[in-house]
Design an enzyme around this catalytic site. Sequence first.
Site, PDB file in Angstrom:
ATOM      1  CG  ASP A  13      -1.800  -1.206   1.307  1.00 46.36           C
ATOM      2  OD1 ASP A  13      -2.284  -1.641   0.258  1.00 46.36           O
ATOM      3  OD2 ASP A  13      -1.956  -1.737   2.418  1.00 46.36           O
ATOM      4  CD  GLU A  14       4.787  -0.363  -0.087  1.00 44.14           C
ATOM      5  OE1 GLU A  14       4.046  -0.671  -1.038  1.00 44.14           O
ATOM      6  OE2 GLU A  14       5.376  -1.195   0.609  1.00 44.14           O
ATOM      7  CE  LYS A  16       3.208  -2.262  -4.536  1.00 42.66           C
ATOM      8  NZ  LYS A  16       2.791  -1.967  -3.173  1.00 42.66           N
ATOM      9  CE  LYS A  18       0.878  10.839  -7.970  1.00 45.73           C
ATOM     10  NZ  LYS A  18       0.873  11.888  -6.982  1.00 45.73           N
ATOM     11  CG  ASN A  38      -2.711 -10.521  -2.592  1.00 38.87           C
ATOM     12  OD1 ASN A  38      -2.622 -10.274  -3.781  1.00 38.87           O
ATOM     13  ND2 ASN A  38      -1.767 -11.138  -1.917  1.00 38.87           N
ATOM     14  N   GLY A  40      -4.201  -4.004  -4.275  1.00 40.70           N
ATOM     15  CA  GLY A  40      -5.200  -3.044  -4.735  1.00 40.70           C
ATOM     16  C   GLY A  40      -4.507  -1.796  -5.218  1.00 40.70           C
ATOM     17  CG  HIS A  41      -2.329  -1.517  -8.341  1.00 38.63           C
ATOM     18  ND1 HIS A  41      -1.008  -1.181  -8.219  1.00 38.63           N
ATOM     19  CD2 HIS A  41      -2.383  -2.847  -8.401  1.00 38.63           C
ATOM     20  CE1 HIS A  41      -0.291  -2.304  -8.204  1.00 38.63           C
ATOM     21  NE2 HIS A  41      -1.101  -3.315  -8.321  1.00 38.63           N
ATOM     22  CD  GLN A 222       0.812  -8.633  -2.491  1.00 39.84           C
ATOM     23  OE1 GLN A 222       1.592  -9.294  -3.121  1.00 39.84           O
ATOM     24  NE2 GLN A 222      -0.441  -8.485  -2.862  1.00 39.84           N
ATOM     25  CB  THR A 237       1.634 -11.949   0.695  1.00 44.58           C
ATOM     26  OG1 THR A 237       0.655 -12.522  -0.163  1.00 44.58           O
ATOM     27  CG2 THR A 237       2.880 -11.561  -0.093  1.00 44.58           C
ATOM     28  NE  ARG A 301      -7.759  -6.215   6.337  1.00 37.17           N
ATOM     29  CZ  ARG A 301      -6.903  -7.230   6.343  1.00 37.17           C
ATOM     30  NH1 ARG A 301      -6.792  -7.995   7.415  1.00 37.17           N
ATOM     31  NH2 ARG A 301      -6.143  -7.498   5.310  1.00 37.17           N
ATOM     32  N   PRO A 302      -9.150  -0.386   8.423  1.00 39.47           N
ATOM     33  CG  PRO A 302      -9.805   0.223  10.581  1.00 39.47           C
ATOM     34  CD  PRO A 302     -10.067  -0.769   9.490  1.00 39.47           C
ATOM     35  CB  VAL A 412       3.067  17.040  -3.030  1.00 42.70           C
ATOM     36  CG1 VAL A 412       4.532  17.114  -2.651  1.00 42.70           C
ATOM     37  CG2 VAL A 412       2.866  17.475  -4.491  1.00 42.70           C
TER      38      VAL A 412
HETATM   39  P1  IMP Z   1      -2.729 -12.612   1.778  1.00 45.64           P
HETATM   40  O1  IMP Z   1      -1.783 -12.077   0.762  1.00 45.64           O
HETATM   41  O2  IMP Z   1      -4.180 -12.341   1.456  1.00 45.64           O
HETATM   42  O3  IMP Z   1      -2.486 -14.073   2.053  1.00 45.64           O
HETATM   43  O4  IMP Z   1      -2.471 -11.857   3.167  1.00 45.64           O
HETATM   44  C1  IMP Z   1      -1.257 -12.030   3.903  1.00 45.64           C
HETATM   45  C2  IMP Z   1      -0.830 -10.725   4.537  1.00 45.64           C
HETATM   46  O5  IMP Z   1      -0.413  -9.814   3.529  1.00 45.64           O
HETATM   47  C3  IMP Z   1      -1.938 -10.006   5.310  1.00 45.64           C
HETATM   48  O6  IMP Z   1      -1.361  -9.337   6.414  1.00 45.64           O
HETATM   49  C4  IMP Z   1      -2.463  -9.000   4.312  1.00 45.64           C
HETATM   50  O7  IMP Z   1      -3.083  -7.913   4.932  1.00 45.64           O
HETATM   51  C5  IMP Z   1      -1.167  -8.608   3.623  1.00 45.64           C
HETATM   52  N1  IMP Z   1      -1.381  -8.116   2.264  1.00 45.64           N
HETATM   53  C6  IMP Z   1      -1.625  -8.833   1.157  1.00 45.64           C
HETATM   54  N2  IMP Z   1      -1.721  -8.037   0.085  1.00 45.64           N
HETATM   55  C7  IMP Z   1      -1.530  -6.789   0.510  1.00 45.64           C
HETATM   56  C8  IMP Z   1      -1.473  -5.517  -0.159  1.00 45.64           C
HETATM   57  O8  IMP Z   1      -1.622  -5.381  -1.379  1.00 45.64           O
HETATM   58  N3  IMP Z   1      -1.242  -4.456   0.639  1.00 45.64           N
HETATM   59  C9  IMP Z   1      -1.027  -4.569   1.964  1.00 45.64           C
HETATM   60  N4  IMP Z   1      -1.051  -5.725   2.616  1.00 45.64           N
HETATM   61  C10 IMP Z   1      -1.303  -6.837   1.902  1.00 45.64           C
END
Ligand code: IMP
Length: 428
Positions: A13-14, A16, A18, A38, A40-41, A222, A237, A301-302, A412
């Site tokens: 979630d940095e 990427k 962008k 898993n 999300g862009h 990730q 992950t 999720r927060p 920014v």
């Molecule tokens: P999984 O990839 O769904 O198996 O989740 C394993 C861990 O990686 C969990 O803590 C997720 O919240 C985290 N995770 C997986 N994908 C992302 C992502 O794109 N951004 C942030 N955390 C992620």
Amino acid sequence: MTAVAVVGSQWGDEGKGKITDFLSKDAAYAVRANGGNNAGHTIEIDDKTFKMRLTPSGIFTAKSAVIGNGVVINPEVLLGELENLEANNIDTSKLKISNRAHVIMPYDILQDEYQEEVKGANKIGTTKNGIGPTYMDKASRIGIRVCDLLEKETLAEKLHANLTEKNDLFTKVYGKPALEFDEIFEQYYEYGQKLAQYVTDTSVLVNDALDRNENVLLEGAQGVMLDIDEGTYPFVTSSNTISGGIASGIGVGANRLQTVIGVCKAYTTRVGEGPFPTELLNATGDRIRDTAHEYGTVTGRPRRVGWFDSVALRHAKRVAGITALSLNLLDIFSGFDQIKVATAYELDGQTIDYYPASLKELDRCKPVYEELPAWNEDITGAKSWSDLPKNAQSFLKRISELVGVPLVTVSVGPERQQTIVLQDPWEL
Ligand code: IMP
């Protein structure tokens, strides 16, 4: 040949999307190489927001977008994204999908849920998208690949065998209902038919492009701290998120990646469980979360929030071969009095500079902080380095110094144009 890889250098979630979107306008190929839905862009273009999980961000501007063999694909999610893109007049015919990529099956999604349920308080906090079980199937040599979806008999054979095994597991171990063959078979064969037009040997495409000296952008998913080998195991992950994983996830030699950009935020976030030494469980953390809208793209999720951790960043730099940094969300600190940055950890009375493997040791680590003054100015309109307040410049210089690599872009604000380019990553 020019291959630029973009990796998350924290816990995902940095932002990427962008930088990859920015770089993809000069790329012949924009490639995704690991993870699945898993990730999300979020991409903002003009007045439209696109939330994508599987489609490479480069679909908007690169000549071609590729989903490599290291990705695990939920066909329903991917087809939904393609439909949405087409509805918004984005050309999806330039998407190519590796015939070697693995498919997330309905039993993988259920297995993810059941495994988490059984773990109870020790759960990983996965996104419950079946990512882990799909990579488990891959490693167990029972995975269903994209090429299998296209062959009716192969799909039937593999699905029969897998359902026998998975149903035993579900009914006998988890006490859950068994799954029926027919519905899954028909559905997944149909998905295969719909995806067939995009499927090819993507390794050949990308290697040929590199041989022709075309620009190839490799989008990691990730972050390094979620890498199955180098992250905070087991709270990670199930794929290799480092640049080495990107090379194997698209089928190019590791020596093809000469530039690796590590994307980071001006602070740190993580979702799910697991160690987080610089976590802020106080009003400052709440303020960063609210100002930066730190809520998951996929799960809502927060996100957990903390100060910038240069120990984690140096670890990321080492294991992923990061050669430059792209820093996002600098604007969040406008109006803060001071910003903290962890420069080292203190473990049992000793100052350490490495990221411990043992979770128990990590638990005892206390960040050693350096305090830097923040700034009052609104910087969301800054276009160049000289538009930034002195304190913002000093903060950036210190981050670059602590990590030991130059900064190439600073963001920014969420819009495409709210990016200060210090150096063109294609020229590095
Ligand atoms: P999984 O990839 O769904 O198996 O989740 C394993 C861990 O990686 C969990 O803590 C997720 O919240 C985290 N995770 C997986 N994908 C992302 C992502 O794109 N951004 C942030 N955390 C992620």
